[in-house]
Design an enzyme around this catalytic site. Structure first.
Site, PDB file in Angstrom:
ATOM      1  N   ASP A  89      40.160  45.132  44.483  1.00 43.94           N
ATOM      2  CA  ASP A  89      40.292  45.360  43.042  1.00 43.94           C
ATOM      3  C   ASP A  89      38.997  45.902  42.446  1.00 43.94           C
ATOM      4  O   ASP A  89      38.003  45.175  42.340  1.00 43.94           O
ATOM      5  CB  ASP A  89      40.679  44.049  42.351  1.00 43.94           C
ATOM      6  N   ASP A 124      41.034  53.162  38.296  1.00 43.50           N
ATOM      7  CA  ASP A 124      41.323  51.792  38.689  1.00 43.50           C
ATOM      8  C   ASP A 124      42.174  51.746  39.952  1.00 43.50           C
ATOM      9  O   ASP A 124      43.117  52.517  40.104  1.00 43.50           O
ATOM     10  CB  ASP A 124      42.051  51.106  37.528  1.00 43.50           C
TER      11      ASP A 124
END
Ligand SMILES: *[C@@H]1O[C@H](CO)[C@@H](O)[C@H](O)[C@H]1NC(C)=O
Ligand SMILES: *[C@@H]1O[C@H](CO)[C@@H](O)[C@H](O)[C@H]1NC(C)=O
Ligand SMILES: *[C@@H]1O[C@H](CO)[C@@H](O)[C@H](O)[C@H]1NC(C)=O
Ligand SMILES: *[C@@H]1O[C@H](CO)[C@@H](O)[C@H](O)[C@H]1NC(C)=O
Ligand SMILES: *[C@@H]1O[C@H](CO)[C@@H](O)[C@H](O)[C@H]1NC(C)=O
Length: 472
Positions: free
Chosen positions: A161, A359
């Site tokens: 992440d 992202d």
């Protein structure tokens, strides 16, 4: 608790590296791009019936870095965890629903370290009671790596992440743990060391508290009602045969919500607590296969090689959200024509709102409603002879491509200053249901302000490298 300022010299660049040349100057963008409809549909059928034990490495994969100090296999969710969905439509709807919680998470105020948060965490030790602000969840974290934790090392899957800074895994004994595929990590027989409250690592946490024995407690809240709370510790991690001692990480004792399958998270955000900084190798690269792909790709740590095929654009620092990766998008073209959008629309405002972040956990690229509407209208106008279909989840522009293959669709390209990133058609015409494909962009909810996010659908199979240097 005193918060030390994270100080980064931001010598960071962001690189899109192609195996075939897809970048060119804006004058040379083609008007259309070809979508192989049947190939995309074939993948949707395969992923629903895929047997998670048969994942193959991506063929003919080139190494991204010259000499990566570490290379880990990167797996997409559906190659590890059998999809609970019987058809692709339900799988897509679930992914899109969870993707919205992720966007809230990325857009949340960075400064969660309010007195109130700390008080509730401190007083109730390991029982966060603050309202939950955002999202890591079943649908949004799509990519996983496997590495060893503890001494001797035991292997665990964790989700990667770029939007998280802390690495954590579930630890026995748990007050509450969700179901994971690997056995729970048991720190009793390991190289586990609690971090004292006074340690520098503890002070760098955004939300922390002290246990009665003066050890550090951490807490992370995600927007979909997922939380992890536990001991902040150091452990030994073993990746790709390299051993790293004393890595500060969370040992989650109360983990609730929608994390599924993986033991925890590998934090790749921009922070001294994130894994790349802790191993003194803050450069990393990843290649994301299609979320429906049944092959693995790689996550590498180490300096990247530049190449003629690479598009390089600086990472931009947002002092209000210093852990996130922003890039300087300046425009978008559709059908070879630049959209009439001022580059200032993509800029970060002095208050920290706006900007374009990249992202690893958001699936669908988001633009502000004003940008999205122009993009969509131009795309629809430039699309010829394709029957439309109704809206689907957060997509409002869909086409019925029954018995059509291949089809020509208007080209879409992102412009970063004077270079242009031409997206392959499959990176913006996404299958959602039997023969129905949607334009793979969406508008950020108005409430969330003017943030834009480049999601993973638009990153598939580009080698993306983040090069950065941590300094005084
Ligand atoms: C675990 O955390 C959740 C969410 O904050 C909370 O509702 C629950 O009471 C906690 N459970 C325990 C056993 O502390
Ligand atoms: C979070 O939990 C609350 C209360 O249980 C619920 O109303 C809300 O819908 C949940 N939010 C998400 C994103 O699941
Ligand atoms: C729609 O496309 C036509 C050419 O196909 C062009 O002349 C016209 O300006 C476009 N309209 C809009 C609103 O972009
Ligand atoms: C797509 O088109 C086919 C054939 O024209 C039709 O049978 C089908 O119902 C359509 N699907 C949708 C979702 O509109
Ligand atoms: C793009 O601009 C940069 C500096 O602004 C310049 O160094 C570079 O040569 C330009 N590249 C192209 C392809 O025009």
């Amino acid at each position: 608790m005193v918060k030390s300022k994270l100080s980064f010299m931001f010598l960071a660049i962001f690189i899109f590296l192609f195996s075939s040349v897809l970048s060119r100057t804006i004058e040379k963008i083609p008007k259309t791009s070809v979508l192989d409809v049947s190939a995309s549909i074939q993948k949707t059928l395969e992923i629903i019936s895929f047997n998670p034990n048969s994942v193959q490495p991506l063929e003919s994969q080139q190494k991204i870095t010259t000499s990566p100090s570490l290379a880990l296999k990167l797996y997409s969710r559906e190659t590890l965890y059998k999809s609970p969905f019987k058809n692709y439509r339900d799988l897509t709807l679930s992914r899109l629903q969870h993707d919205s919680a992720r966007v809230n998470f990325l857009n949340q105020k960075v400064n969660l370290a309010t007195k109130e948060n700390e008080k509730s965490l401190g007083l109730m030790a390991m029982n966060i009671e603050t309202p939950i602000t955002s999202g890591l969840n079943q649908g949004s974290l799509q990519y996983f790596v496997r590495f060893g934790i503890g001494t001797p090392p035991k292997q665990f899957y964790t989700a990667i992440d770029t939007g998280s800074t802390i690495t954590w895994i579930q630890c026995a004994p748990c007050r509450e743990c969700y179901k994971q595929t690997d056995p729970l990590f048991d720190p009793a027989t390991s190289s586990y060391k609690p971090l004292p409250c006074a340690s520098q690592q503890c002070q760098e946490l955004q939300i922390s508290a002290c246990s009665s024995s003066n050890n550090c407690l951490y807490g992370v809240e995600y927007g979909d009602n997922s939380t992890t709370v536990g001991d902040f510790i150091t452990e030994t991690l073993t990746l790709d045969n390299s051993v790293f001692n004393n890595i500060a990480m969370g040992c989650g004792r109360n983990n609730t919500g929608l994390f599924v399958g993986a033991a925890g998270i590998l934090g790749l955000g921009l922070s001294s607590l994130a894994f790349p900084s802790q191993i003194n190798n803050p450069s990393f690269s990843y290649c994301l296969v299609d979320i429906d792909s049944t092959t693995s790709s790689t996550l590498e740590f180490g300096l990247i090689a530049t190449s003629n095929d690479a598009i390089t654009t600086p990472l931009i620092r947002n002092s209000k959200r210093p852990t996130k990766y922003y890039v300087g998008l300046t425009g978008i073209s559709v059908g070879g024509q630049m959209l009439p959008i001022s580059p200032s629309v993509f800029a970060i405002s002095p208050s920290g709102s706006g900007g374009v972040l990249v992202d690893s956990g958001t699936i669908v690229t988001r633009f502000t409603p004003e940008v999205y509407n122009i993009l969509r209208d131009e795309f629809v106008n430039a699309t010829q002879g394709l029957p439309t279909a109704g809206r689907f989840g957060l997509f409002d522009t869909c086409f019925n491509l029954t018995s059509r293959t291949p089809v020509r669709v208007p080209s879409v390209a992102f412009q970063f200053g004077n270079v242009s990133l031409d997206l392959p058609a499959k990176n913006y015409m996404v299958p959602v249901d039997n023969n129905v494909f949607c334009l793979g962009f969406a508008a950020t909810p108005v409430l969330l302000g003017s943030i834009s996010i480049i999601g993973t659908v638009q990153q598939h199979l580009y080698y993306e490298s983040v090069l950065m240097s941590v300094g005084p």
